[in-house]
Design a protein around this motif. Structure first.
Motif, short mmCIF file in Angstrom:
data_model
loop_
_atom_site.label_atom_id
_atom_site.label_comp_id
_atom_site.label_asym_id
_atom_site.label_seq_id
_atom_site.Cartn_x
_atom_site.Cartn_y
_atom_site.Cartn_z
N THR A 283 0.83 -1.19 0.00
CA THR A 283 0.00 0.00 0.00
C THR A 283 0.87 1.24 0.00
O THR A 283 1.97 1.25 0.55
N ILE A 284 0.36 2.29 -0.64
CA ILE A 284 1.02 3.58 -0.67
C ILE A 284 -0.03 4.64 -0.38
O ILE A 284 -1.14 4.59 -0.93
N GLU A 285 0.32 5.58 0.47
CA GLU A 285 -0.60 6.63 0.85
C GLU A 285 -0.06 7.98 0.41
O GLU A 285 1.10 8.30 0.65
N SER A 286 -0.89 8.77 -0.28
CA SER A 286 -0.58 10.16 -0.57
C SER A 286 -1.63 11.01 0.13
O SER A 286 -2.54 10.48 0.77
N GLU A 287 -1.53 12.33 -0.02
CA GLU A 287 -2.50 13.19 0.64
C GLU A 287 -3.92 12.95 0.13
O GLU A 287 -4.89 13.05 0.87
N ALA A 288 -4.04 12.63 -1.17
CA ALA A 288 -5.37 12.54 -1.78
C ALA A 288 -5.84 11.12 -2.04
O ALA A 288 -7.02 10.90 -2.35
N LEU A 289 -4.95 10.14 -1.93
CA LEU A 289 -5.30 8.80 -2.41
C LEU A 289 -4.51 7.72 -1.67
O LEU A 289 -3.34 7.92 -1.34
N ILE A 290 -5.17 6.61 -1.38
CA ILE A 290 -4.50 5.42 -0.85
C ILE A 290 -4.73 4.29 -1.84
O ILE A 290 -5.87 4.03 -2.24
N ILE A 291 -3.65 3.66 -2.26
CA ILE A 291 -3.76 2.56 -3.22
C ILE A 291 -3.10 1.30 -2.65
O ILE A 291 -2.23 1.37 -1.79
N GLY A 292 -3.53 0.15 -3.17
CA GLY A 292 -2.83 -1.11 -2.94
C GLY A 292 -2.36 -1.59 -4.30
O GLY A 292 -3.06 -1.39 -5.30
N ASP B 256 -5.27 -1.24 -6.78
CA ASP B 256 -6.59 -1.10 -6.15
C ASP B 256 -6.72 0.30 -5.57
O ASP B 256 -5.87 0.73 -4.79
N LEU B 257 -7.79 0.99 -5.96
CA LEU B 257 -8.07 2.32 -5.42
C LEU B 257 -8.79 2.13 -4.08
O LEU B 257 -9.98 1.89 -4.03
N LEU B 258 -8.05 2.19 -2.99
CA LEU B 258 -8.56 1.84 -1.67
C LEU B 258 -9.35 2.97 -1.00
O LEU B 258 -10.39 2.72 -0.38
N TYR B 259 -8.83 4.20 -1.12
CA TYR B 259 -9.48 5.30 -0.40
C TYR B 259 -9.11 6.62 -1.07
O TYR B 259 -7.96 6.77 -1.50
N PRO B 260 -10.04 7.53 -1.25
CA PRO B 260 -11.46 7.47 -0.90
C PRO B 260 -12.25 6.67 -1.93
O PRO B 260 -11.74 6.38 -3.02
N GLU B 261 -13.47 6.32 -1.60
CA GLU B 261 -14.29 5.55 -2.52
C GLU B 261 -14.56 6.34 -3.81
O GLU B 261 -14.70 5.76 -4.88
N ALA C 32 -12.52 7.76 -5.52
CA ALA C 32 -11.40 7.62 -6.45
C ALA C 32 -11.81 6.89 -7.73
O ALA C 32 -11.17 7.06 -8.77
N ARG C 33 -12.87 6.11 -7.66
CA ARG C 33 -13.36 5.42 -8.87
C ARG C 33 -13.84 6.41 -9.92
O ARG C 33 -13.92 6.08 -11.09
N ASP C 34 -14.17 7.64 -9.48
CA ASP C 34 -14.63 8.68 -10.39
C ASP C 34 -13.51 9.62 -10.82
O ASP C 34 -13.73 10.51 -11.65
N PHE C 35 -12.29 9.44 -10.27
CA PHE C 35 -11.17 10.28 -10.66
C PHE C 35 -10.72 9.91 -12.07
O PHE C 35 -10.79 8.74 -12.47
N SER C 36 -10.21 10.88 -12.80
CA SER C 36 -9.63 10.61 -14.12
C SER C 36 -8.13 10.35 -13.92
O SER C 36 -7.38 11.27 -13.60
N LEU C 37 -7.70 9.10 -14.06
CA LEU C 37 -6.34 8.69 -13.71
C LEU C 37 -5.62 8.05 -14.89
O LEU C 37 -6.22 7.30 -15.67
N THR D 136 -0.35 5.63 -20.28
CA THR D 136 -1.71 5.22 -20.64
C THR D 136 -2.61 6.45 -20.51
O THR D 136 -2.34 7.33 -19.70
N PRO D 137 -3.66 6.54 -21.32
CA PRO D 137 -4.54 7.72 -21.25
C PRO D 137 -5.32 7.76 -19.95
O PRO D 137 -5.63 6.73 -19.34
N ALA D 138 -5.65 9.00 -19.52
CA ALA D 138 -6.44 9.19 -18.29
C ALA D 138 -7.87 8.73 -18.53
O ALA D 138 -8.45 8.97 -19.58
N GLN D 139 -8.42 8.04 -17.55
CA GLN D 139 -9.81 7.60 -17.60
C GLN D 139 -10.29 7.25 -16.20
O GLN D 139 -9.50 7.13 -15.28
N GLN D 140 -11.59 7.11 -16.06
CA GLN D 140 -12.16 6.68 -14.78
C GLN D 140 -12.09 5.16 -14.69
O GLN D 140 -12.02 4.46 -15.70
N HIS D 141 -12.11 4.66 -13.45
CA HIS D 141 -12.00 3.22 -13.20
C HIS D 141 -13.11 2.81 -12.24
O HIS D 141 -12.87 2.65 -11.03
N PRO D 142 -14.33 2.62 -12.76
CA PRO D 142 -15.50 2.33 -11.91
C PRO D 142 -15.35 1.08 -11.06
O PRO D 142 -15.95 0.98 -9.99
#
Length: 199
Positions: free
Chosen positions: A53-62, A101-106, A108-113, A136-142
């Motif tokens: 896992t990695i934590e930034s100010e705006a996002l936590i991922i696994g 895995d986009l762990l937090y916040p929920e 994040a599935r609506d973020f363009s990444l 890779t191009p930016a897109q949402q990951h529902p």
């Protein structure tokens, strides 16, 4: 008054104590662990269940990955040839499949990444340079999961950037470090691992 034999015993006991303390320090440095036995700078608690896992100010991922060794030839059996990667350490140039895995916040599935892979190199003036390998191009990951595959052809340090914008259009970035090729600490850690496994 201490006799020479008692003095020798005390010297031996002191040397043994120093050796034990040194072993704990070396183990902690090799495995970069806190007193609880986990990575202290990650959340939740670093390496768990095959993912880091990695934590930034705006996002936590696994994230987790599997590599296919270079020059691999298909065997007669059907077992998976992919080898798991622990926290971005790949022992040799290989093809890598990575899952984020986009762990937090929920939300994040609506973020363009987007993903951007760079190789770190040192120039003549000893400055660190980033050379882009893949984007890779930016897109949402529902689904909340990002999967990608790429080839790491050379030994060295890489960074996989997960970057984009959140729902408020603010920029965000998470760095996933990747190391191709193992240093002496990794080789020592691999040598000690069988001795440290629990039954």
């Amino acid at each position: 008054m201490l006799t020479p034999s008692k003095f020798s015993v005390r010297k031996f006991q002191f040397a043994l104590l120093i050796a034990v303390v040194s072993a704990f320090i070396v183990f902690g440095l090799l495995y970069r662990t806190s007193s609880q036995g986990d990575f202290s700078d990650t959340y939740p608690k670093g390496f768990r269940g095959g993912a880091c896992t990695i934590e930034s100010e705006a996002l936590i991922i696994g994230y987790s990955g599997y590599y296919l060794p270079e020059g691999y030839e298909s065997p007669d059996d059907l077992r998976s040839p992919h080898v798991p990667v622990q926290c971005g350490k790949i022992p040799e140039p290989a093809s890598l499949n990575i899952s984020i895995d986009l762990l937090y916040p929920e939300s994040a599935r609506d973020f363009s990444l987007a993903l951007r892979l760079v190789k770190l190199e040192i120039d003549e003036k000893e400055h660190q340079q980033e050379h882009e390998v893949m984007t890779t191009p930016a897109q949402q990951h529902p689904s909340g999961v990002i999967t990608t595959a790429f080839k790491l052809d050379e030994l060295g340090q890489y960074i996989l950037y997960l970057e984009g914008k959140n729902t408020e259009n603010a920029d965000l970035q998470v760095k996933i470090p990747l190391q191709v090729g193992l240093d002496w600490k990794n080789h020592l850690k691999n040598a000690l691992s069988p001795l440290l496994k629990k039954d």
